[in-house]
Scaffold this active site. Structure first.
Site, mmCIF file in Angstrom:
data_model
loop_
_atom_site.group_PDB
_atom_site.id
_atom_site.type_symbol
_atom_site.label_atom_id
_atom_site.label_comp_id
_atom_site.label_asym_id
_atom_site.label_seq_id
_atom_site.Cartn_x
_atom_site.Cartn_y
_atom_site.Cartn_z
ATOM 1 N N LYS A 200 0.820 -1.212 0.000
ATOM 2 C CA LYS A 200 0.000 0.000 0.000
ATOM 3 C C LYS A 200 0.850 1.255 0.000
ATOM 4 O O LYS A 200 0.469 2.264 -0.599
ATOM 5 C CB LYS A 200 -0.981 -0.008 1.180
ATOM 6 C CG LYS A 200 -2.047 -1.075 1.008
ATOM 7 C CD LYS A 200 -3.328 -0.784 1.749
ATOM 8 C CE LYS A 200 -4.402 -1.776 1.284
ATOM 9 N NZ LYS A 200 -5.553 -1.847 2.175
ATOM 10 N N LYS B 8 -11.827 -4.350 -4.606
ATOM 11 C CA LYS B 8 -12.844 -3.320 -4.846
ATOM 12 C C LYS B 8 -12.204 -1.970 -5.151
ATOM 13 O O LYS B 8 -12.864 -1.068 -5.646
ATOM 14 C CB LYS B 8 -13.814 -3.229 -3.664
ATOM 15 C CG LYS B 8 -13.159 -2.959 -2.319
ATOM 16 C CD LYS B 8 -14.113 -3.250 -1.150
ATOM 17 C CE LYS B 8 -13.336 -3.298 0.153
ATOM 18 N NZ LYS B 8 -13.979 -3.997 1.238
ATOM 19 N N LYS C 117 -5.090 -10.237 -7.103
ATOM 20 C CA LYS C 117 -6.289 -10.427 -6.281
ATOM 21 C C LYS C 117 -7.430 -9.540 -6.780
ATOM 22 O O LYS C 117 -7.195 -8.400 -7.166
ATOM 23 C CB LYS C 117 -5.908 -10.061 -4.840
ATOM 24 C CG LYS C 117 -6.997 -10.178 -3.824
ATOM 25 C CD LYS C 117 -6.535 -9.646 -2.467
ATOM 26 C CE LYS C 117 -6.629 -8.126 -2.415
ATOM 27 N NZ LYS C 117 -6.508 -7.577 -1.043
HETATM 28 P P1 TYM Z 1 -11.229 -6.111 3.631
HETATM 29 O O1 TYM Z 1 -12.286 -5.106 3.866
HETATM 30 O O2 TYM Z 1 -10.131 -5.771 2.674
HETATM 31 O O3 TYM Z 1 -11.871 -7.456 3.147
HETATM 32 C C1 TYM Z 1 -12.893 -8.124 3.864
HETATM 33 C C2 TYM Z 1 -12.691 -9.628 3.766
HETATM 34 O O4 TYM Z 1 -12.701 -10.054 2.402
HETATM 35 C C3 TYM Z 1 -11.555 -10.850 2.124
HETATM 36 N N1 TYM Z 1 -11.153 -10.648 0.716
HETATM 37 C C4 TYM Z 1 -11.050 -11.639 -0.191
HETATM 38 N N2 TYM Z 1 -11.247 -12.960 -0.091
HETATM 39 C C5 TYM Z 1 -11.069 -13.692 -1.212
HETATM 40 N N3 TYM Z 1 -10.691 -13.173 -2.402
HETATM 41 C C6 TYM Z 1 -10.476 -11.850 -2.548
HETATM 42 N N4 TYM Z 1 -10.120 -11.338 -3.715
HETATM 43 C C7 TYM Z 1 -10.651 -11.011 -1.393
HETATM 44 N N5 TYM Z 1 -10.528 -9.672 -1.174
HETATM 45 C C8 TYM Z 1 -10.836 -9.479 0.116
HETATM 46 C C9 TYM Z 1 -10.501 -10.347 3.093
HETATM 47 O O5 TYM Z 1 -9.492 -11.307 3.294
HETATM 48 C C10 TYM Z 1 -11.320 -10.079 4.340
HETATM 49 O O6 TYM Z 1 -11.492 -11.260 5.088
HETATM 50 N N6 TYM Z 1 -8.221 -5.737 7.620
HETATM 51 C C11 TYM Z 1 -9.487 -6.274 7.144
HETATM 52 C C12 TYM Z 1 -10.665 -5.785 7.966
HETATM 53 C C13 TYM Z 1 -10.525 -6.041 9.422
HETATM 54 C C14 TYM Z 1 -10.579 -7.298 10.086
HETATM 55 C C15 TYM Z 1 -10.417 -7.009 11.473
HETATM 56 C C16 TYM Z 1 -10.729 -8.607 9.658
HETATM 57 C C17 TYM Z 1 -10.360 -5.088 10.383
HETATM 58 N N7 TYM Z 1 -10.291 -5.668 11.602
HETATM 59 C C18 TYM Z 1 -10.404 -8.043 12.425
HETATM 60 C C19 TYM Z 1 -10.708 -9.627 10.616
HETATM 61 C C20 TYM Z 1 -10.534 -9.337 11.970
HETATM 62 C C21 TYM Z 1 -9.687 -5.842 5.702
HETATM 63 O O7 TYM Z 1 -9.141 -4.878 5.256
HETATM 64 O O8 TYM Z 1 -10.596 -6.576 5.022
#
Ligand code: TYM
Length: 330
Positions: A111, A196, A193
């Site tokens: 990032k 969004k 990957k």
């Molecule tokens: P975020 O918002 O980027 O994504 C949410 C969830 O979606 C999964 N994900 C995917 N899984 C499969 N294929 C993909 N292309 C893909 N893109 C995203 C992510 O792995 C995630 O599970 N840091 C986290 C949010 C967070 C969190 C937490 C998660 C904040 N605190 C505590 C677990 C526990 C995040 O940015 O997810």
């Protein structure tokens, strides 16, 4: 019962990747676990956001999670910033996390390379806040996609170190990464990957895309010139990604899918993947429209969720404050 915590950022509309890697499993796991699910609005501030858009997206995302089957009675659905204990614990954990270990986080490196104009402190300490999110509830299991596994490891490291210094305090969380769908790839560049935040709208399917859009995006998906539906992630990443999506929705094995489309072209195959995806998302989308229109209901759920989450989280913060030696008055 064991406890689950997971979160999703309100940056843009969730994609098929978010759904398959995380949200779909959040709903399924509710029958076996006590679950807390969170809209991670504080995490999304690491990228500059228009305030009004962030507010709107936070409510939209909560509505979408409800539409995807999160049950607000048996599970706790809340917004991260509504539970101030997360940021309180985050500071204590930051003081127990090394610069070196945060510097090794691949997401930070990616990032900061992508946005060199805004490499802020929040981006650097992002994994500490995430560790606080998880550890504050003594979560046993954290259902996430593959891209979050390194963050989960550092949460375990932080917990283990804290327990060693101050005595047993935190449960060591385990990741729950689905066998199929943990890393859904971009439809335009299948070695990347699906994300969004990708500027190319044809690279992702949104959870809210209508059937025509879904069909159009899958039709355009990059494959190869081989013409055979066969799983080979290294040499046929595009086709393999589509097979993964199809397999995750239908429950069919890769062998069964290969047999189903033997002798058929990619056109038929892509159409089947698109229809299956649209069928799976249709009920969620129908619910979403209904729930989003009922702002009072959604806000009521979030208020109740914040109160229930705070009851657990505040107790943990008090315990941690005491353990590290912060003066408490009676
Ligand atoms: P975020 O918002 O980027 O994504 C949410 C969830 O979606 C999964 N994900 C995917 N899984 C499969 N294929 C993909 N292309 C893909 N893109 C995203 C992510 O792995 C995630 O599970 N840091 C986290 C949010 C967070 C969190 C937490 C998660 C904040 N605190 C505590 C677990 C526990 C995040 O940015 O997810």
């Amino acid at each position: 019962r064991k406890r689950i915590l997971s979160g999703i950022q309100p940056t843009g509309t969730p994609t098929l990747g978010n759904y398959m890697g995380a949200v779909r499993n959040w709903a399924l796991l509710q029958k076996d676990y006590d679950c807390l699910y969170m809209v991670a609005d504080l995490h999304s501030l690491t990228v500059r956001e228009e305030p009004a858009a962030l507010r709107r997206r936070t409510r939209e995302l909560a509505s979408l999670l409800l539409a995807a089957g999160i049950d607000p009675v048996n599970s706790v659905l809340f917004v991260q910033s509504h539970v101030p204990a997360h940021t309180q614990l985050s500071w204590i954990l930051a003081c127990n996390t090394q610069f070196g270990e945060l510097s090794r986080m691949t997401q930070f490196k990616d990032k900061s390379a992508k946005h060199p104009d805004n490499v802020n402190g929040g981006l650097f300490t992002y994994p500490v806040l995430m560790a606080a999110d998880i550890l504050i509830y003594n979560a046993d299991l954290v259902p996430v996609g593959q891209d979050q596994t390194q963050h989960l490891e550092i949460a375990r490291d932080i917990a283990q170190r804290f327990n060693g210094v101050y005595g047993n305090t935190f449960t060591l969380p385990e990741g729950y990464v689905p066998a199929a769908g943990a890393k859904i790839m971009s439809l335009a560049e299948p070695t990347k990957k699906m994300s969004k935040s990708d500027p190319n709208v044809n690279s992702f399917v949104l959870m809210t895309d209508d059937r025509d859009t879904i069909v159009r995006k899958f039709k355009r998906a990059v494959t190869d010139s081989d013409g055979v539906v066969r799983f080979d992630a290294a040499n046929k990443p595009g086709v393999s990604n589509l097979m993964t999506i199809y397999s995750a929705f239908t429950g069919k094995t890769m062998e069964e899918i290969e047999a189903e489309f033997a002798g058929k072209g990619y056109g038929d195959f892509k159409m089947a993947v698109a229809e299956t995806t649209a069928d799976a998302l249709a009920p969620v989308q129908a619910e979403y429209g209904r729930i989003l229109a009922d702002k009072a209901y959604v806000d009521g759920v979030l208020k109740d969720g914040a109160a229930r989450a705070s009851r657990i989280a505040d107790r943990m913060v008090a315990k941690v404050y005491r353990k590290v030696g912060l003066l408490q008055l009676d």
